[in-house]
Design an enzyme around this catalytic site. Sequence first.
Site, mmCIF file in Angstrom:
data_model
loop_
_atom_site.group_PDB
_atom_site.id
_atom_site.type_symbol
_atom_site.label_atom_id
_atom_site.label_comp_id
_atom_site.label_asym_id
_atom_site.label_seq_id
_atom_site.Cartn_x
_atom_site.Cartn_y
_atom_site.Cartn_z
ATOM 1 N N HIS A 1 1.607 5.092 -2.280
ATOM 2 C CA HIS A 1 1.174 6.056 -3.285
ATOM 3 C C HIS A 1 2.433 6.695 -3.873
ATOM 4 O O HIS A 1 3.114 7.457 -3.197
ATOM 5 C CB HIS A 1 0.281 7.122 -2.650
ATOM 6 C CG HIS A 1 -0.978 6.569 -2.069
ATOM 7 N ND1 HIS A 1 -2.157 6.484 -2.769
ATOM 8 C CD2 HIS A 1 -1.223 6.047 -0.842
ATOM 9 C CE1 HIS A 1 -3.087 5.942 -1.996
ATOM 10 N NE2 HIS A 1 -2.549 5.661 -0.829
ATOM 11 N N LEU A 2 2.732 6.337 -5.109
ATOM 12 C CA LEU A 2 3.941 6.844 -5.753
ATOM 13 C C LEU A 2 3.671 8.081 -6.609
ATOM 14 O O LEU A 2 4.600 8.704 -7.114
ATOM 15 C CB LEU A 2 4.596 5.742 -6.580
ATOM 16 C CG LEU A 2 5.138 4.567 -5.747
ATOM 17 C CD1 LEU A 2 5.713 3.478 -6.641
ATOM 18 C CD2 LEU A 2 6.176 5.038 -4.736
ATOM 19 N N HIS B 1 0.836 -1.207 0.000
ATOM 20 C CA HIS B 1 0.000 0.000 0.000
ATOM 21 C C HIS B 1 0.867 1.251 0.000
ATOM 22 O O HIS B 1 1.199 1.809 1.040
ATOM 23 C CB HIS B 1 -0.903 0.000 1.235
ATOM 24 C CG HIS B 1 -2.049 0.965 1.137
ATOM 25 N ND1 HIS B 1 -3.327 0.642 1.512
ATOM 26 C CD2 HIS B 1 -2.115 2.248 0.701
ATOM 27 C CE1 HIS B 1 -4.127 1.673 1.322
ATOM 28 N NE2 HIS B 1 -3.398 2.669 0.819
ATOM 29 N N ASN C 1 -4.797 5.849 -7.487
ATOM 30 C CA ASN C 1 -5.377 7.208 -7.547
ATOM 31 C C ASN C 1 -4.378 8.148 -8.229
ATOM 32 O O ASN C 1 -3.713 8.962 -7.596
ATOM 33 C CB ASN C 1 -5.812 7.702 -6.168
ATOM 34 C CG ASN C 1 -4.751 7.566 -5.101
ATOM 35 O OD1 ASN C 1 -3.780 6.826 -5.267
ATOM 36 N ND2 ASN C 1 -4.920 8.280 -4.005
ATOM 37 N N ASP D 1 0.856 2.731 3.798
ATOM 38 C CA ASP D 1 -0.001 3.760 3.192
ATOM 39 C C ASP D 1 0.800 5.046 2.990
ATOM 40 O O ASP D 1 0.335 6.153 3.271
ATOM 41 C CB ASP D 1 -1.254 4.023 4.026
ATOM 42 C CG ASP D 1 -2.314 4.830 3.277
ATOM 43 O OD1 ASP D 1 -2.131 5.081 2.067
ATOM 44 O OD2 ASP D 1 -3.316 5.227 3.897
ATOM 45 N N HIS E 1 -5.686 -0.671 5.356
ATOM 46 C CA HIS E 1 -5.457 0.232 6.496
ATOM 47 C C HIS E 1 -6.587 0.263 7.539
ATOM 48 O O HIS E 1 -7.209 1.289 7.770
ATOM 49 C CB HIS E 1 -5.163 1.656 6.008
ATOM 50 C CG HIS E 1 -6.087 2.215 4.970
ATOM 51 N ND1 HIS E 1 -7.460 2.161 5.038
ATOM 52 C CD2 HIS E 1 -5.798 2.879 3.810
ATOM 53 C CE1 HIS E 1 -7.985 2.757 3.990
ATOM 54 N NE2 HIS E 1 -6.993 3.196 3.228
ATOM 55 N N GLY F 1 -2.968 12.319 4.495
ATOM 56 C CA GLY F 1 -1.893 11.418 4.125
ATOM 57 C C GLY F 1 -0.554 11.797 4.714
ATOM 58 O O GLY F 1 -0.207 12.979 4.796
ATOM 59 N N HIS G 1 -10.568 0.066 0.093
ATOM 60 C CA HIS G 1 -10.579 1.236 0.969
ATOM 61 C C HIS G 1 -12.014 1.344 1.481
ATOM 62 O O HIS G 1 -12.926 1.648 0.714
ATOM 63 C CB HIS G 1 -10.187 2.476 0.174
ATOM 64 C CG HIS G 1 -10.317 3.772 0.912
ATOM 65 N ND1 HIS G 1 -9.225 4.528 1.294
ATOM 66 C CD2 HIS G 1 -11.404 4.463 1.334
ATOM 67 C CE1 HIS G 1 -9.635 5.622 1.902
ATOM 68 N NE2 HIS G 1 -10.967 5.604 1.937
#
Length: 406
Positions: A50-51, A48, A82, A291, A219, A310, A166
């Site tokens: 987010h790049l 999990h 996303n 996350d 999460h 975030g 999610h």
Amino acid sequence: MLHHQPEETALALSFVSAGLPVPTVGNLLSFLPRNRKYTMFPGFADVHVHLREPGFSYKETMASGTRAAARGGYTAVCAMPNLNPVPDSPEHLAVEEAAIQRGAVIHVYPYGAITVGEQGEQLADLAGMARRVCAFSDDGRGVQSRAMMKEAMVLAKSLGKLIAAHCEDNSLLNGGYIHDGAYARAHGHKGISSESEWRPILRDLELAAETGCAYHVCHISTRESVALIREAKKSGVDVTCETGPHYLVLDDSCLQEDGRFKMNPPLRDKTDREALVEGLWDGTIDMIATDHAPHSAEEKSRGLQKSAMGVVGIETAFPVVYTHLVRPGILSLEQAVKLLAVNPRKRFSLPLGNDFSVWDLEDRYAIDPDTFLSLGRATPFAGMEVYGRCLATVLDGQIVYQAERS
């Protein structure tokens, strides 16, 4: 089990395997000082992250995010969808795959979206993407429609793919942005109810039981979520789940009026944190995932109410887990490795090549976001004293991260 490395390395190395094969070291670690004790782990896997590329490279790039992951001992990450464009078709997925090819220094496995544009209104091209993604998720948004989620599960089941959810019921948010608890009430903030998380989990567990779909909950943060997943596992539902280091170590009593404490789901009550730790003990919670969600400094400078949701965490995950869960004896080192490396790979079918990281577990330091390789700097762990510094990470027999000598 601890395995001593061959003497020709001239290093006091031990390898914590937790059931994974011992890698070939050879002379890869010749730069390390001799006659010191180091610990090797199989490459960690984070399901999990987010790049942010494509679409939001001012927050993070494929290069910066994967370098940060390598610094944290990770050799495989699963990248959330996303993005812009959202990987909801083979054509859109190809844009992300090109970014991975250009910039990644470790293995990156993309998610495919569940719905077109993550809008929850029409199924994405799951069949067209299935062979190229690790799983399907609309992470960042909950699938609000029961019928849509059932349709996705039926198709994912036929394709042999996971649905990673999610879980967030928008009708129960009521404008909240931190946990609906003591801190919110004392400081005049709008709270996010625990029910907004556990209610969709309950729905999806019913659907997973009905469809036979392999289901993964992202999460989790509430005690009710732990209890529901525990009972579902007992009844034979094919479900796994993850939680993050911040939910295991912090709660809403730790909040400050600072955007670095704002994430979704939010830090919950002490009783929730304790339930999560208990879920690690009894196997209800299968893995720890960060996350990792970088934002710009400006986006995180607006306080609890207006900052973006975030925080970053891929460079600090193991030191935080080791310091607060392993050293006090809450988890064994082998259990931590299972949660960070073994179980994620098993559930998401991520291969392990000749991948490992090397750590000095006695190195104590304060977490300093200014030293991060990630473009994101917002972490609730800033200033925290931790043990464990990654000295090197090796992917497929090649060094992809090497700490500077102090």
